[in-house]
Write a protein that holds these residues in place. Structure first.
Motif, PDB file in Angstrom:
ATOM      1  N   ARG A 184       0.824  -1.114   0.026  1.00 33.15           N
ATOM      2  CA  ARG A 184       0.012  -0.029   0.172  1.00 33.15           C
ATOM      3  C   ARG A 184       0.780   1.276  -0.127  1.00 33.15           C
ATOM      4  N   GLY A 185       1.939   1.149   0.624  1.00 30.71           N
ATOM      5  CA  GLY A 185       2.981   2.192   0.749  1.00 30.71           C
ATOM      6  C   GLY A 185       3.434   2.586  -0.561  1.00 30.71           C
ATOM      7  N   VAL A 186       4.010   1.715  -1.364  1.00 29.37           N
ATOM      8  CA  VAL A 186       4.606   1.722  -2.709  1.00 29.37           C
ATOM      9  C   VAL A 186       3.542   2.244  -3.589  1.00 29.37           C
ATOM     10  N   ALA A 187       2.292   1.865  -3.410  1.00 31.41           N
ATOM     11  CA  ALA A 187       1.101   2.309  -4.429  1.00 31.41           C
ATOM     12  C   ALA A 187       0.774   3.790  -4.304  1.00 31.41           C
ATOM     13  N   LEU A 188       0.644   4.008  -2.965  1.00 31.48           N
ATOM     14  CA  LEU A 188       0.511   5.514  -2.623  1.00 31.48           C
ATOM     15  C   LEU A 188       1.550   6.266  -3.170  1.00 31.48           C
ATOM     16  N   THR A 189       2.846   6.014  -3.058  1.00 31.07           N
ATOM     17  CA  THR A 189       4.043   6.577  -3.464  1.00 31.07           C
ATOM     18  C   THR A 189       3.700   6.717  -5.000  1.00 31.07           C
ATOM     19  N   VAL A 234       1.347   6.791  -6.980  1.00 29.73           N
ATOM     20  CA  VAL A 234       0.240   7.603  -7.182  1.00 29.73           C
ATOM     21  C   VAL A 234       0.751   9.132  -6.860  1.00 29.73           C
ATOM     22  N   VAL A 235       1.470   9.335  -6.008  1.00 29.53           N
ATOM     23  CA  VAL A 235       1.741  10.883  -5.681  1.00 29.53           C
ATOM     24  C   VAL A 235       2.822  11.438  -6.576  1.00 29.53           C
ATOM     25  N   VAL A 236       3.605  10.438  -6.943  1.00 27.27           N
ATOM     26  CA  VAL A 236       4.628  10.779  -7.722  1.00 27.27           C
ATOM     27  C   VAL A 236       4.014  10.908  -9.204  1.00 27.27           C
ATOM     28  N   PHE A 237       3.090  10.041  -9.599  1.00 26.04           N
ATOM     29  CA  PHE A 237       2.416  10.181 -10.874  1.00 26.04           C
ATOM     30  C   PHE A 237       1.594  11.683 -11.055  1.00 26.04           C
TER      31      PHE A 237
END
Length: 285
Positions: free
Chosen positions: A12-17, A19-22
């Protein structure tokens, strides 16, 4: 079980990261471009260690743009002032007209009320190109073409429906019993409206005003067609950076950064009222 939870949290942390970077990478790239020369921006392949410069911001603030064909005078600061003037006045006029209208639609039932409210809302749905030609001819006949008053009037197609329908919902959520009790105490309808109804719907009014300001600030088509260069906002003024010598990508990026600062500062300042206004009435007890 603990390992599965840790794995899930890690994913989940990787996915949120990601999304934020995108979503933030385009903003970072625009900011970086604003500190680069046009040659650096167009370099292929792009360099990872660009030579940063302030010349784009200096050109915007000084009004002088050096190009291969000579010096070009730019009016970015004047366009920025036009955006502030048009957006602020448009929102103020929309609040003066829209808040009492929203209260009337929320508190009173009269024949054709819903039809009138929906008609006003439909102005927000209509494509700008649908009304531009008749508006241009109409404004020329009555002398409002290429005037601040004409642009503020036409911006009501953006601001007024938004404020009317958002604020109406907050007035409907507020109990009218408090107003009735205040009026029974001997106060007039106008005092009940200004002292009770408006404070209760204050966060919603602030949120609607902020959203209307942002939509008015970002408008492009109306000012492009109905105003000349000295009346156009910053969204249209950026077209001046498409010159005969090429597209000035660096200075366009700097103009974007400077043009979003007023709305960003306003949103940060009004963040508490915006969050409270947008969440008001979301939870029913």
């Amino acid at each position: 079980m603990a390992q599965a939870d840790m794995l899930w949290r890690g994913l989940r942390g990787v996915a949120l990261t990601l999304v934020v970077v995108f979503f933030l990478f385009p903003i970072f790239w625009i900011v970086l471009m604003s500190f680069e020369t046009n040659e650096t921006v167009l370099q292929v392949p792009p360099t990872l260690t660009p030579h940063l410069t302030l010349q784009n911001y200096v050109a915007l603030l000084s009004g002088k743009l050096n190009t291969a064909t000579g010096i070009i005078n730019i009016t970015f600061l004047h366009n920025l002032w036009n955006s502030v003037l048009l957006s602020t006045c448009s929102v103020l006029v929309a609040l003066i007209l829209g808040v009492p209208a929203a209260y009337a639609f929320a508190r009173f039932r009269f024949r054709g009320g819903e039809d009138i409210a929906f008609t006003l809302l439909s102005f927000r749905f209509a494509p700008p190109l649908l009304v531009l030609l008749p508006l241009t001819l109409y404004f020329q006949d009555i002398g409002l073409s290429n005037t601040y008053v004409g642009l503020i009037w036409i911006y009501q197609l953006i601001c007024l429906p938004l404020i009317l329908w958002i604020v109406r919902g907050y007035f409907e959520d507020a109990s009218p019993d408090i107003e009735y009790a205040y009026r029974v105490d001997g106060h007039s309808w106008w005092k009940a409206f200004t002292k009770i109804a408006i404070p209760l719907a204050g966060p919603g009014i602030a949120a609607a005003a902020l959203l209307s300001f942002i939509f008015a600030w970002n408008n492009f088509v109306f000012a492009l067609v109905l105003a000349s260069a000295d009346k156009q906002p910053v969204t249209v003024g950026a077209l001046a950076f498409v010159t005969a010598s090429g597209i000035q990508y660096g200075i366009i990026a700097a103009a974007i950064v400077l043009s979003i600062l007023p709305t960003l500062a306003l949103a940060l300042y009004a963040q508490r009222w915006l969050v409270e206004g947008l969440s008001l009435g979301a939870v029913k007890g």
